[in-house]
Design a protein around this motif. Structure first.
Motif, PDB file in Angstrom:
ATOM      1  N   THR A  58       0.916  -1.153   0.055  1.00 51.23           N
ATOM      2  CA  THR A  58      -0.084  -0.113   0.084  1.00 51.23           C
ATOM      3  C   THR A  58       0.751   1.279   0.052  1.00 51.23           C
ATOM      4  O   THR A  58       0.598   2.175  -0.853  1.00 51.23           O
ATOM      5  CB  THR A  58      -1.046   0.114   1.296  1.00 51.23           C
ATOM      6  OG1 THR A  58      -1.590  -1.132   1.110  1.00 51.23           O
ATOM      7  CG2 THR A  58      -2.038   1.318   1.234  1.00 51.23           C
ATOM      8  N   PRO A  59       1.763   1.439   0.801  1.00 45.62           N
ATOM      9  CA  PRO A  59       2.705   2.690   0.661  1.00 45.62           C
ATOM     10  C   PRO A  59       3.243   2.675  -0.455  1.00 45.62           C
ATOM     11  O   PRO A  59       3.553   3.988  -0.923  1.00 45.62           O
ATOM     12  CB  PRO A  59       3.696   2.431   1.903  1.00 45.62           C
ATOM     13  CG  PRO A  59       3.091   1.495   2.788  1.00 45.62           C
ATOM     14  CD  PRO A  59       2.328   0.525   1.808  1.00 45.62           C
ATOM     15  N   ALA A  75       0.904   4.052  -3.016  1.00 47.09           N
ATOM     16  CA  ALA A  75       0.716   5.506  -2.529  1.00 47.09           C
ATOM     17  C   ALA A  75       1.805   6.403  -3.036  1.00 47.09           C
ATOM     18  O   ALA A  75       1.596   7.484  -3.962  1.00 47.09           O
ATOM     19  CB  ALA A  75       0.438   5.613  -1.411  1.00 47.09           C
ATOM     20  N   ALA A  76       2.991   6.004  -3.145  1.00 52.41           N
ATOM     21  CA  ALA A  76       4.071   6.655  -3.601  1.00 52.41           C
ATOM     22  C   ALA A  76       4.205   6.772  -5.105  1.00 52.41           C
ATOM     23  O   ALA A  76       4.649   7.929  -5.519  1.00 52.41           O
ATOM     24  CB  ALA A  76       5.576   6.046  -2.982  1.00 52.41           C
TER      25      ALA A  76
END
Length: 77
Positions: free
Chosen positions: A40-41, A44-45
């Motif tokens: 998920t991170p 997002a990035a």
């Protein structure tokens, strides 16, 4: 992406690469839900890089449009 500017010839490749990378990470997250805390991170990035690049292009073509979009988003919130 904002520091690169719209005149950077590699901007298009950054946008396409980040968008495709985001798609791949999203598909991995869908099929391997246990990996979601880690993917998920990354997603997002990558999407942030793609959106930042698209925003640079639009800001160059239509000055002030990005700040208006940000202010209206927070105003709606």
């Amino acid at each position: 992406m904002w520091t690169r500017g719209a005149a950077d010839p590699s901007l298009g490749m950054w946008i396409i690469g980040a968008a495709l990378g985001g798609l791949v990470v999203a598909l991995v997250t869908v099929f391997k839900a246990a990996w979601a805390p880690y993917t998920t991170p990354v997603y997002a990035a990558l999407e942030g890089i793609a959106l930042g690049g698209i925003s640079v292009v639009f800001e160059t073509r239509y000055p002030g449009i990005v700040s208006q979009a940000v202010f209206l988003t927070f105003g709606t919130l």
